[in-house]
Structure formats: structure tokens, C-alpha cells
Motif scaffolding. Structure first.
Motif, PDB file in Angstrom:
ATOM      1  N   GLU A   1       0.825  -1.210   0.000  1.00 56.33           N
ATOM      2  CA  GLU A   1       0.000   0.000   0.000  1.00 56.33           C
ATOM      3  C   GLU A   1       0.856   1.256   0.000  1.00 56.33           C
ATOM      4  N   VAL A   2       1.962   1.240   0.743  1.00 57.32           N
ATOM      5  CA  VAL A   2       2.863   2.391   0.741  1.00 57.32           C
ATOM      6  C   VAL A   2       3.489   2.566  -0.641  1.00 57.32           C
ATOM      7  N   VAL A   3       3.924   1.466  -1.255  1.00 50.47           N
ATOM      8  CA  VAL A   3       4.505   1.544  -2.590  1.00 50.47           C
ATOM      9  C   VAL A   3       3.463   2.033  -3.601  1.00 50.47           C
ATOM     10  N   ASP A   4       2.214   1.618  -3.463  1.00 45.40           N
ATOM     11  CA  ASP A   4       1.142   2.093  -4.344  1.00 45.40           C
ATOM     12  C   ASP A   4       1.009   3.609  -4.286  1.00 45.40           C
ATOM     13  N   VAL A   5       0.989   4.140  -3.079  1.00 45.31           N
ATOM     14  CA  VAL A   5       0.857   5.596  -2.925  1.00 45.31           C
ATOM     15  C   VAL A   5       2.055   6.310  -3.535  1.00 45.31           C
ATOM     16  N   LEU A   6       3.259   5.789  -3.322  1.00 43.62           N
ATOM     17  CA  LEU A   6       4.463   6.432  -3.840  1.00 43.62           C
ATOM     18  C   LEU A   6       4.579   6.334  -5.351  1.00 43.62           C
ATOM     19  N   SER A   7       3.977   5.300  -5.945  1.00 46.64           N
ATOM     20  CA  SER A   7       4.069   5.119  -7.395  1.00 46.64           C
ATOM     21  C   SER A   7       2.902   5.745  -8.152  1.00 46.64           C
ATOM     22  N   GLU A   8       1.731   5.819  -7.512  1.00 47.01           N
ATOM     23  CA  GLU A   8       0.558   6.379  -8.186  1.00 47.01           C
ATOM     24  C   GLU A   8       0.281   7.820  -7.794  1.00 47.01           C
ATOM     25  N   GLY A   9       0.849   8.282  -6.693  1.00 50.94           N
ATOM     26  CA  GLY A   9       0.648   9.651  -6.260  1.00 50.94           C
ATOM     27  C   GLY A   9      -0.696   9.852  -5.580  1.00 50.94           C
ATOM     28  N   ILE A  10      -1.016  11.094  -5.322  1.00 52.28           N
ATOM     29  CA  ILE A  10      -2.251  11.469  -4.644  1.00 52.28           C
ATOM     30  C   ILE A  10      -3.109  12.301  -5.586  1.00 52.28           C
ATOM     31  N   ALA A  11      -4.365  11.900  -5.758  1.00 59.15           N
ATOM     32  CA  ALA A  11      -5.263  12.602  -6.675  1.00 59.15           C
ATOM     33  C   ALA A  11      -5.860  13.834  -6.009  1.00 59.15           C
ATOM     34  N   HIS A  12      -5.924  14.931  -6.768  1.00 64.66           N
ATOM     35  CA  HIS A  12      -6.592  16.142  -6.304  1.00 64.66           C
ATOM     36  C   HIS A  12      -7.200  16.852  -7.502  1.00 64.66           C
ATOM     37  N   SER A  13      -7.750  18.035  -7.293  1.00 62.53           N
ATOM     38  CA  SER A  13      -8.508  18.717  -8.353  1.00 62.53           C
ATOM     39  C   SER A  13      -7.658  19.057  -9.567  1.00 62.53           C
ATOM     40  N   ARG A  14      -6.347  19.171  -9.400  1.00 57.82           N
ATOM     41  CA  ARG A  14      -5.468  19.532 -10.522  1.00 57.82           C
ATOM     42  C   ARG A  14      -4.708  18.332 -11.075  1.00 57.82           C
ATOM     43  N   GLY A  15      -5.146  17.139 -10.736  1.00 60.81           N
ATOM     44  CA  GLY A  15      -4.498  15.935 -11.247  1.00 60.81           C
ATOM     45  C   GLY A  15      -3.888  15.112 -10.124  1.00 60.81           C
ATOM     46  N   ARG A  16      -2.677  14.591 -10.346  1.00 59.91           N
ATOM     47  CA  ARG A  16      -1.993  13.788  -9.345  1.00 59.91           C
ATOM     48  C   ARG A  16      -0.626  14.384  -9.035  1.00 59.91           C
ATOM     49  N   SER A  17      -0.189  14.195  -7.789  1.00 58.34           N
ATOM     50  CA  SER A  17       1.140  14.641  -7.385  1.00 58.34           C
ATOM     51  C   SER A  17       1.706  13.651  -6.379  1.00 58.34           C
ATOM     52  N   GLY A  18       2.991  13.750  -6.157  1.00 59.68           N
ATOM     53  CA  GLY A  18       3.622  12.882  -5.170  1.00 59.68           C
ATOM     54  C   GLY A  18       3.948  11.498  -5.667  1.00 59.68           C
TER      55      GLY A  18
ATOM     56  N   TYR B   1       6.631   9.427  -6.796  1.00 59.19           N
ATOM     57  CA  TYR B   1       8.094   9.488  -6.814  1.00 59.19           C
ATOM     58  C   TYR B   1       8.738   8.223  -7.358  1.00 59.19           C
ATOM     59  N   LEU B   2       7.978   7.115  -7.427  1.00 58.98           N
ATOM     60  CA  LEU B   2       8.544   5.846  -7.870  1.00 58.98           C
ATOM     61  C   LEU B   2       7.787   5.322  -9.080  1.00 58.98           C
ATOM     62  N   HIS B   3       8.522   4.594  -9.918  1.00 62.84           N
ATOM     63  CA  HIS B   3       7.887   3.861 -11.021  1.00 62.84           C
ATOM     64  C   HIS B   3       7.870   2.382 -10.646  1.00 62.84           C
ATOM     65  N   ARG B   4       6.673   1.784 -10.673  1.00 70.69           N
ATOM     66  CA  ARG B   4       6.527   0.396 -10.259  1.00 70.69           C
ATOM     67  C   ARG B   4       6.291  -0.504 -11.476  1.00 70.69           C
ATOM     68  N   ASP B   5       7.233  -1.381 -11.707  1.00 70.49           N
ATOM     69  CA  ASP B   5       7.115  -2.372 -12.781  1.00 70.49           C
ATOM     70  C   ASP B   5       6.446  -3.610 -12.188  1.00 70.49           C
ATOM     71  N   ARG B   6       5.128  -3.695 -12.332  1.00 74.44           N
ATOM     72  CA  ARG B   6       4.375  -4.788 -11.710  1.00 74.44           C
ATOM     73  C   ARG B   6       4.652  -6.134 -12.369  1.00 74.44           C
ATOM     74  N   VAL B   7       5.069  -6.116 -13.639  1.00 72.94           N
ATOM     75  CA  VAL B   7       5.343  -7.371 -14.339  1.00 72.94           C
ATOM     76  C   VAL B   7       6.589  -8.042 -13.765  1.00 72.94           C
ATOM     77  N   ASN B   8       7.645  -7.255 -13.584  1.00 65.85           N
ATOM     78  CA  ASN B   8       8.912  -7.806 -13.123  1.00 65.85           C
ATOM     79  C   ASN B   8       9.147  -7.589 -11.626  1.00 65.85           C
ATOM     80  N   GLY B   9       8.202  -6.903 -10.983  1.00 69.36           N
ATOM     81  CA  GLY B   9       8.322  -6.675  -9.551  1.00 69.36           C
ATOM     82  C   GLY B   9       9.505  -5.813  -9.174  1.00 69.36           C
ATOM     83  N   ARG B  10       9.720  -4.726  -9.926  1.00 69.37           N
ATOM     84  CA  ARG B  10      10.869  -3.861  -9.670  1.00 69.37           C
ATOM     85  C   ARG B  10      10.419  -2.416  -9.461  1.00 69.37           C
ATOM     86  N   LEU B  11      11.269  -1.667  -8.751  1.00 68.59           N
ATOM     87  CA  LEU B  11      11.001  -0.257  -8.469  1.00 68.59           C
ATOM     88  C   LEU B  11      12.195   0.586  -8.904  1.00 68.59           C
ATOM     89  N   ARG B  12      11.904   1.708  -9.529  1.00 70.20           N
ATOM     90  CA  ARG B  12      12.959   2.670  -9.829  1.00 70.20           C
ATOM     91  C   ARG B  12      12.410   4.077  -9.608  1.00 70.20           C
TER      92      ARG B  12
END
Length: 563
Positions: free
Chosen positions: A452-469, A471-482
Motif C-alpha cells: 500500500e505504501v509503494v502504491d501511494v508512492l508510485s501512483e501519487g495522490i489525486a486532487h482537483s489539478r491531477g496527481r502529485s507525489g 516518486y517511484l515507477h513500479r514495474d508490476r510485471v517484473n516486480g521492480r522499483l525505480r
């Protein structure tokens, strides 16, 4: 003799110090074994030297040979910037004395360097440190996090062999401790990643730690049999304690008459002793009491000491007290831990410290040398504080101690450290989870919470102007983070567990001298003509940019023109 295995130069130097104390005799063999060690002993019993002497011995042996590269091997972590400053000064002196012994005997000894890295360290010194790493690096938990995250400074930590965590009780029971535990796990990964280096040895020091076994596990991450050792000589020490009750009847709120009696009694005690430390619980009270004592004892007899003062003013107060030029210093927790401020005769505590450990630390600032008898006086200002102070004195005499409660896997701290670590290198999610679980507060971290923490860091937080925050790209296929762009900068500028209260610089014009810092609330509410105390000096506000231009309230750097 316990010192016999040390290098001859170390033995000669230590002969001028005195005989080994109990924590030193018990601690040195365990430290030399390479295992993690938690040393618990009363204040003034030589714990710090017990930890450092083995490290100095190794450095001196290497300095005798030609193989002495510019690399950091000892990392000292202290919870206070002031304590870090003090440790560096107390390291430079014995190193200079050892070098002088070597020169007298015609022994070629390469220079052993120390460096200090805290929030007060100048940018030029930080750059010099990365170009030519010190052999001993003194820092704080927050600065260690930055060192581990910034690209250049990260490289100098790869050679660390020993980590000393001083006053470990001061961080273990809050989120700063969880943050430090993850930083130590990241440091271990950095040192051992290429397989060529052993895991750094961890040494913890404390005078007031309970329970010992759990804090030892916190220090080591995994306190397996054979990996660590507890050296405990107890926390009890003979002390002269008393509760000072004013003649005026105490009530629910301290009256003007009560405060006047307290000031007069403090002045009497200060006159009767060579040097006195007066501890208070707030910075405002520190300035107020110091001002009142100056009126009774003279301006050159008393100074205040707290975190809002500039580094120069804090060091000035410490040095003048140590040299015997001051009769007293009124301090907050900034002087609570093991700072060397000379031979303080008496510690006075205004109000209740609300903790047995804090009371022991503060009283232990007096008589802070082997064989001395600490003296403490408690000054309750209300009926409730009178009961608390009486209970504290009774608990200290019975040898009781507060029990630490280590936080269980705080997720906000986890998010910070995940962004910081992934910003340094790409990770498989399973490896990153294993790294996190190697830190004691996160040993039971659930896969669900991690995801859940990784989800928030990779998908960001939604608000009226889009998403922010994000910071990570999550490769769900290979299970890697960058890391995404800007992740490292966000980690460096937003890390730590200390509440983020805006601080504004107070500048005396026309000299441009920095006097100290003020909290945001005080700065915003200040008006031209206001008079306030800072550093036991009265200042009049002549100009308030934030009053003149409301848009500038968002600016972090803020000057108050003073007179």
C-alpha cells in the motif's frame, strides 16, 4: 590489564587519563570481538571512551603503516547537534596528544582526521568532506539520512566499519528511532552490497535504557546469539537530591510571588557553587529565567542555551561555562545529554521533567566525572509538579526507570526511506522489503502494508489539478522499483521525523550578524516596536518584511531588523 592489547601509543596516552572504569573493562573485549555491543552505564562513567578507544586503536595501528587511505571507517551518530560538536572537539584533543607522543618517539604516524556533518555544517566543509573523506565522521540521524541519499556523500560511507550510536534511548522510543533504524539498514546494504566488506559493527551507548534486551535488538536489527552483547553496569549512581518548595503556598498556577521566590533561591544556590546548570522545559522560559538571574547576579554571570540560538552563541555559552567564566547557564534539552561542559557542581530542574530518565540525565550533568557526586535540586512551580517531583526523587532512589516503547512500523517514515533508497538504485520489491524488515521496528511489517505504501508512492495522490507525489515507477510485471525524476531531491529536502515548523533567521543590522531563530508563529505576530528576549539580550523590532508585504509570509528566509 584491559589496555594491554592496545597499541603502545594508545596505552601511553591512556596512562595519563587514569585507570579503566567498569564499562571500559567490560566493554573493550566485546568491542574487539567485532560483535555488536550495547553499553549501559551511569553518566560520567567513561562510556564514550569505551566505544572510541578501540576505534582509535585500529586507526593508530593503520596510521603506523603506509597503508592508510583517505576513507571513513568510524561513524558516530548523536541525537543532538550540540553533542556532535562536543564529541568532535573531544576527539581532536586525544588525537593531537597521541600524535605528539609519536613525534617525541620518532614514530611516523599519518594524520587521523575527524569531521562534523550536521545541519550547522557550512557548504564549503561539506564539499571538502566529499573530496577528502575523514577517518571519523560525527553526525546526527537526520544528516546520516542525507549522507546516505546524496550521490557524492553516499560514496564515502562505503568504507564504514564501526557505527557508534550515542544516547540511544533518546531516539529509540519515537519515530526518529525508526528513521535511524532504516538508515542503519541502508548503510549495511551499502557497505556489504559488493560482497567485499563485512557488516559494520554497531555500538550503542546509554545511561538510562530500559528494557535492555529490546533496545539491543533495536540496535542490531536482529539480535541473534553470537551477534551482539549487552554490557550493563546499571544506571544507578549515588546522588544528592532535594525538592525546593517555596514559602508561598503552591497552587494550580504559579504566581508572581512563587516565581520571585524561585529566582531568589536559584540566585542563592548559584552563588554557593562554582558552576550551575538550570534546566527548563521551554525556550521561552530559558530566556526569562536567564534574564531574571542576570538582574540578580550580573549580566556576565548567566547565559541561556537553547536550539533557537545561533551556533556561535551556543558554543560561546558552552565554552564560557567550561572555562569557569560563567556562574550558570539556563538550558533546555540542548545541554541534557553528554556534552562536555566542564565540572558543573549543581543541576537545578525547574518544573517536572516528566520522565525518570530525563531527570537522571539532567542531574547527571553535575559531577560528570568519575568519582563525583551529582547534586540535583527540583523546583516545582505548582501543586501537580510538587507531586511529580517527589515521585521522581523516590523512583530515582529506588533505582526505577521508565520503560521505552518502540513504535511499530510507522508507515510515514517508511515512505520517506523507500523513496530515498530507490532514488539511489533500482530495486526488486522483494529485496527492498527484506531490507526494510532487517530494521527492528519493521521486523513484522506486513506485505499488505508495504504494498500500500509503494502504491501511494508510485501512483501519487489525486486532487482537483491531477496527481502529485508520484516518486517511484513500479514495474508490476517484473516486480521492480525505480525512481522518477525529482525523487532524490524530494527525499533529501523532505526527510526526517522532527516536526516541520518553519524557523526564521533573526539578523541584527547593520552588522548582519545572525542572532538565532524564531518560530513561525512568533515571527508572523511580531510588529514594529515589539521588544523580545533572545540570547539574554533585549531586541527591538525595527522592520518586519512579513508585515509590510503579506506575500512574503511564504518565504522561509526571513529577517527581522533589530536594534
Amino acid at each position: 590489564m584491559p589496555v594491554s592489547p592496545f597499541d603502545p601509543l594508545i596505552r601511553q596516552w591512556f596512562a595519563g587519563v587514569g585507570k579503566p572504569t567498569e564499562p571500559q573493562e567490560l566493554g573493550w573485549p566485546e568491542i574487539r570481538s567485532g560483535r555488536d555491543v550495547l553499553i549501559s552505564a551511569p553518566t560520567g562513567s567513561g562510556k564514550t571512551l569505551a566505544a572510541f578507544l578501540s576505534c582509535l586503536d585500529q586507526l593508530v595501528r593503520r596510521a603506523r603503516t603506509g597503508d592508510f587511505p583517505d576513507e571513513t571507517t568510524v561513524l558516530y551518530v548523536s541525537p543532538l547537534k550540540a553533542l556532535s560538536n562536543d564529541i568532535q572537539k573531544n576527539l581532536d584533543r586525544p588525537l593531537a596528544e597521541i600524535r605528539e607522543l609519536a613525534e617525541k618517539q620518532g614514530i611516523g604516524l599519518a594524520s587521523i582526521r575527524t569531521a562534523l556533518r550536521t545541519g550547522d555544517t557550512k557548504a564549503s566543509e561539506r564539499q571538502r568532506m566529499t573530496r577528502k573523506p575523514p577517518h571519523i565522521l560525527v553526525t546526527t540521524p537526520e544528516s546520516l539520512y542525507i549522507l546516505l541519499t546524496a550521490e557524492k556523500s553516499r560514496q564515502i560511507l562505503k568504507t564504514v566499519r564501526t557505527v557508534i550510536v550515542d544516547e540511544i534511548h533518546a531516539v529509540a522510543d519515537d519515530k526518529r528511532g525508526s528513521h535511524l533504524a532504516l538508515s542503519l539498514a541502508r548503510l549495511e546494504r551499502l557497505v556489504t552490497r559488493d560482497g567485499g566488506s563485512k557488516r559494520p559493527q554497531r555500538i550503542g551507548l546509554s545511561a538510562t535504557v530500559n528494557p535492555l534486551a529490546e533496545v539491543a535488538e533495536f540496535l542490531s536489527g536482529e539480535f541473534r546469539e553470537g551477534r551482539g552483547k549487552i554490557v550493563s553496569v546499571g544506571h544507578q549512581r549515588a546522588m544528592e537530591l532535594a525538592v525546593e518548595v517555596p514559602r508561598d503556598e503552591l497552587s494550580a498556577v504559579a504566581s508572581t510571588e512563587t516565581w520571585s521566590e524561585i529566582y531568589d533561591r536559584l540566585a542563592e544556590l548559584i552563588k554557593a557553587h562554582r558552576t550551575t546548570l538550570v534546566f527548563v522545559n521551554t525556550r521561552r522560559l530559558s530566556e526569562r529565567i536567564a534574564h531574571q538571574l542576570q538582574e540578580r547576579l550580573g549580566e556576565d554571570a548567566v547565559l541561556s542555551h537553547h536550539g533557537s540560538l545561533s551556533r556561535q552563541l551556543r558554543l560561546n555559552a558552552e565554552e564560557r561555562l567550561k572555562e569557569g567564566e560563567l556562574k550558570a547557564v539556563v538550558a533546555t534539552a540542548s545541554l541534557e545529554l553528554g556534552i562536555d561542559i566542564g565540572t558543573v557542581d549543581l543541576a537545578c530542574l525547574i518544573g517536572s521533567p516528566r520522565s525518570i530518565a530525563v531527570a537522571l540525565q539532567r542531574v547527571g550533568r553535575s559531577g560528570h566525572w568519575v568519582g563525583a557526586l551529582p547534586q540535583g535540586r527540583f523546583f516545582p512551580t505548582t501543586r501537580d509538579e510538587l507531586i511529580e517531583c517527589a515521585a521522581l526523587v523516590r523512583a530515582i532512589r529506588k533505582g526505577e526507570l521508565d520503560r521505552l516503547e518502540i513504535p511499530e512500523a510507522p508507515l510515514d517514515i517508511l515512505a520517506q526511506q523507500l523513496v530515498a533508497e530507490v532514488a539511489c538504485e533500482e530495486y526488486a520489491e522483494a529485496d527492498l522489503l527484506a531490507l526494510v524488515r532487517s530494521a527492528y521496528p519493521y521486523r513484522n511489517l506486513k506485505q499488505k502494508d508495504f504494498d500500500e505504501v509503494v502504491d501511494v508512492l508510485s501512483e501519487g495522490i489525486a486532487h482537483s489539478r491531477g496527481r502529485s507525489g508520484a516518486y517511484l515507477h513500479r514495474d508490476r510485471v517484473n516486480g521492480r522499483l525505480r525512481a522518477r525524476r525529482g525523487a532524490r531531491l524530494a527525499a533529501i529536502t523532505s526527510g526526517g521525523a522532527i516536526p516541520d515548523n518553519a524557523q526564521y533567521a533573526v539578523i541584527a543590522e547593520p552588522e548582519g550578524t545572525k542572532v538565532g531563530m524564531l518560530d513561525e508563529d512568533f515571527a508572523i505576530e511580531s510588529s514594529v516596536g515589539d521588544i523580545f528576549l533572545l540570547g539574554t539580550t533585549s531586541w527591538r523590532v525595527q522592520s518586519c518584511p512579513m508585515q509590510d508585504d503579506p506575500e512574503r509570509r511564504e518565504c522561509f528566509q526571513y529577517k527581522m531588523i533589530l536594534k
